[in-house]
Design an enzyme around this catalytic site. Structure first.
Site, PDB file in Angstrom:
ATOM      1  N   ILE A  30       2.705  33.491  27.151  1.00 54.02           N
ATOM      2  CA  ILE A  30       2.972  34.089  25.839  1.00 54.02           C
ATOM      3  C   ILE A  30       2.158  33.387  24.752  1.00 54.02           C
ATOM      4  O   ILE A  30       1.530  34.036  23.910  1.00 54.02           O
ATOM      5  CB  ILE A  30       4.482  34.058  25.523  1.00 54.02           C
ATOM      6  N   ASP A  50       0.488  22.024  23.346  1.00 53.49           N
ATOM      7  CA  ASP A  50       1.029  22.284  24.673  1.00 53.49           C
ATOM      8  C   ASP A  50       1.291  20.961  25.387  1.00 53.49           C
ATOM      9  O   ASP A  50       0.593  19.972  25.131  1.00 53.49           O
ATOM     10  CB  ASP A  50       0.063  23.143  25.498  1.00 53.49           C
ATOM     11  N   LYS A 104      10.719  29.269  31.134  1.00 56.85           N
ATOM     12  CA  LYS A 104      11.041  30.691  31.226  1.00 56.85           C
ATOM     13  C   LYS A 104      11.233  31.184  32.657  1.00 56.85           C
ATOM     14  O   LYS A 104      11.569  32.334  32.865  1.00 56.85           O
ATOM     15  CB  LYS A 104       9.928  31.522  30.569  1.00 56.85           C
ATOM     16  N   LYS A 146      15.354  37.966  28.370  1.00 57.56           N
ATOM     17  CA  LYS A 146      16.456  37.398  29.148  1.00 57.56           C
ATOM     18  C   LYS A 146      17.495  36.740  28.252  1.00 57.56           C
ATOM     19  O   LYS A 146      18.604  36.457  28.686  1.00 57.56           O
ATOM     20  CB  LYS A 146      15.922  36.401  30.158  1.00 57.56           C
ATOM     21  N   LYS A 158      17.800  29.921  25.868  1.00 58.99           N
ATOM     22  CA  LYS A 158      16.906  30.593  24.923  1.00 58.99           C
ATOM     23  C   LYS A 158      17.703  31.287  23.820  1.00 58.99           C
ATOM     24  O   LYS A 158      17.182  31.568  22.759  1.00 58.99           O
ATOM     25  CB  LYS A 158      16.014  31.610  25.634  1.00 58.99           C
TER      26      LYS A 158
END
Length: 181
Positions: A30, A50, A104, A146, A158
């Site tokens: 993403i 990151d 994820k 989700k 999340k």
């Protein structure tokens, strides 16, 4: 399939063009797509943040070679490190933060729930607090479909973001749900 979403390109450009943008999880699926889209709006700079060296290097090289975009800073950082986050925000003063860093993958997170909570809840809290402390104009939390009706650990973590507890002077906080098709 789902109906197409039409975005207001002029409005998006208004808050991206000529600005410093920070993308967490910049090397992930993403985050890297966000970077590809953001460069079209000619930001002043993109801070590619990151925790994974290989993914960070990959998006850095893609922006440089495939998009001829050189105004980026690759930062290897875990957003759990509040001290480093503060230093990054002081040095680069982002106007907009896109938060795509998260675990994820449901099967991995189900067997490592403590890491999901640490990464998806507490690290997001760190980032939101840092964003508020540095008076960032806009914070976009990119979640997954989700999290809409969580039935597993990943979805619950999340969905547990602390953005609903922000003070009135907080930046514009947006939640975007990325759906699998």
């Amino acid at each position: 399939g789902r109906p197409a979403v039409h975005l207001d390109q002029k409005e998006i450009g208004r808050y991206l063009t000529g600005r410093t943008i920070l993308v967490t999880g910049a090397g992930g699926s993403i985050g890297s797509e966000l970077c590809r889209q953001i460069v079209r709006f000619l930001p002043k700079k993109i801070i590619l943040l990151d925790a994974g060296e290989a993914n960070l290097y990959k998006i850095q090289m893609e922006l440089q070679h495939d998009h001829q975009f050189l105004d980026y800073v690759p930062v290897l950082c875990k957003i759990q490190n509040k001290t480093l986050l503060d230093a990054i925000f002081v040095e680069y003063a982002p106007s907009v933060v896109f938060h795509a860093a998260a675990y994820k993958h449901v099967p991995l997170v189900e067997v490592n729930p403590w890491e999901a909570v640490y990464n998806n809840v507490f690290a997001t809290k760190n980032l939101i607090e840092t964003t508020i402390a540095h008076k960032v104009e806009r914070f976009v939390l990119v979640s997954t479909d989700k999290a809409v009706r969580p039935t597993n650990v990943m979805g619950a973590t999340k969905n547990a973001h602390p953005s609903h507890k922000c003070k009135p002077k907080a930046p514009m906080l947006l939640l975007v749900q990325a759906c699998n098709t």
